[in-house]
Design a protein around this motif. Structure first.
Motif: not given
Length: 322
Positions: A36, A40, A71, A73-75, A147
């Motif tokens: 991650t 980033n 991007y 994100f995982q969340d 991610d």
């Protein structure tokens, strides 16, 4: 094309990597390896030294909003008080790049037209993923970062989303870096796979996935998939016709004993590499020799030079072409 030149920071240690234009590159590694953090750094949201180039342009000193990178994100970070439509268009309107025709195309490709008036709390996991992906694609990013986007989905939904992503990524042609813990997921998605360990990029190699053309036929009450001139018996399929088959080679087994969907072969060449074996096989039935990098090799099958290549049910992903 994405180029990383000696990228380092508090976790990363001299990362050098080139991701080809249009490639889906999967980055693997244990928790804390820096996966991650590397995403980033590419996105410009953590400090680093070294250089990052995107399509030949040095973006090292560009702030995140100037890099034109999407991007996921995982969340997913969907705004709960907004409708799905408002979530999708928010970023594009903020950047001044909203394009109605582009939006209509994305809605059609992702099949999300029926979701636009819903709030995120009303969506399933897979539906929320599609909305988050639509939001990112609408800004026309030059690079897509993801991610572990499917890690919180149930198995069936995650399988469906992987296939959907692979199809969409190739259709749009967007360069993608995807972080995963799941070897099978990596094998299915990746053009190439990289392994990160404690901030060091240990290796990069082609994935274990093989894509083939085949066809499904009914013979009496049974259904068979024909690939490589071999007929594999399948359960749970009612249709017949031309298909694309993704074989997860990491799940194939070279065994001295026959079982369901096992085919007799002669081992022409064998070389142990990286925890597995590169083998060249000639089939007793079938139309050609096959070279594979197998993870599951029974040593008893090597002694005689004759063996059975076995296809477990979860080693095959079948996609109908029409």
């Amino acid at each position: 094309m994405l180029e990383l030149v000696n990228v380092s920071n508090f976790i990363l240690n001299g990362i050098n990597l080139t991701v080809k234009r249009g490639e889906l590159f999967v980055l693997m590694g244990a928790n804390g390896a820096g996966k991650t953090t590397l995403l980033n750094a590419i996105a410009g949201i953590v400090p680093y030294s070294g250089r990052i180039l995107l399509d030949g342009c040095d973006i090292t000193k560009h702030p995140p909003e100037m890099r034109n990178i999407g991007y996921v994100f995982q969340d997913l970070l969907l705004f709960p008080h907004m409708s799905c439509y408002e979530n999708i268009v928010f970023g594009a309107k903020l950047k001044g790049v909203f394009d109605r025709q582009r939006l209509d195309e994305i809605i059609e490709v992702l099949k999300i037209g029926h979701l636009l008036k819903k709030k995120p709390g009303q969506l399933s996991g897979g539906e929320a993923q599609r909305i988050a992906l639509a939001r990112v694609l609408l800004i026309r990013p030059r690079l897509l970062l993801m991610d572990e986007p499917f890690s919180k989905l149930d198995r069936k939904t995650a399988e469906d989303m992987r296939l959907e992503l692979k199809r969409l990524q190739k259709e749009i042609g967007i360069t993608t870096v995807f972080v995963s813990h799941n070897r099978s997921e990596a094998a299915l998605l990746a053009d190439r796979i990289g392994f990160l360990d404690r901030g060091v990029l240990k290796w990069v190699k082609d994935s274990d996935r093989i894509e083939l053309s085949g066809n499904i036929q009914r013979q009496g009450g049974d259904v068979f998939l024909n690939i490589w001139g071999l007929n594999l018996r399948l359960d749970g399929y009612n249709n017949s016709g031309s298909v694309r088959v993704v074989v997860d080679v990491s799940k194939l087994i070279l065994s001295p004993k026959s079982n369901r969907n096992c085919f007799e072969c002669t081992i022409r060449r064998l070389e142990f590499v990286d925890g597995g074996a590169m083998v060249l096989l000639d089939f007793k039935k079938g139309d050609k020799s096959i070279e594979l990098n197998l993870r599951n090799v029974n040593l008893n099958s090597i002694a005689s030079g004759r063996a059975f290549l076995c296809f477990p049910e979860d080693s095959l992903n079948v996609i109908f072409l029409n």
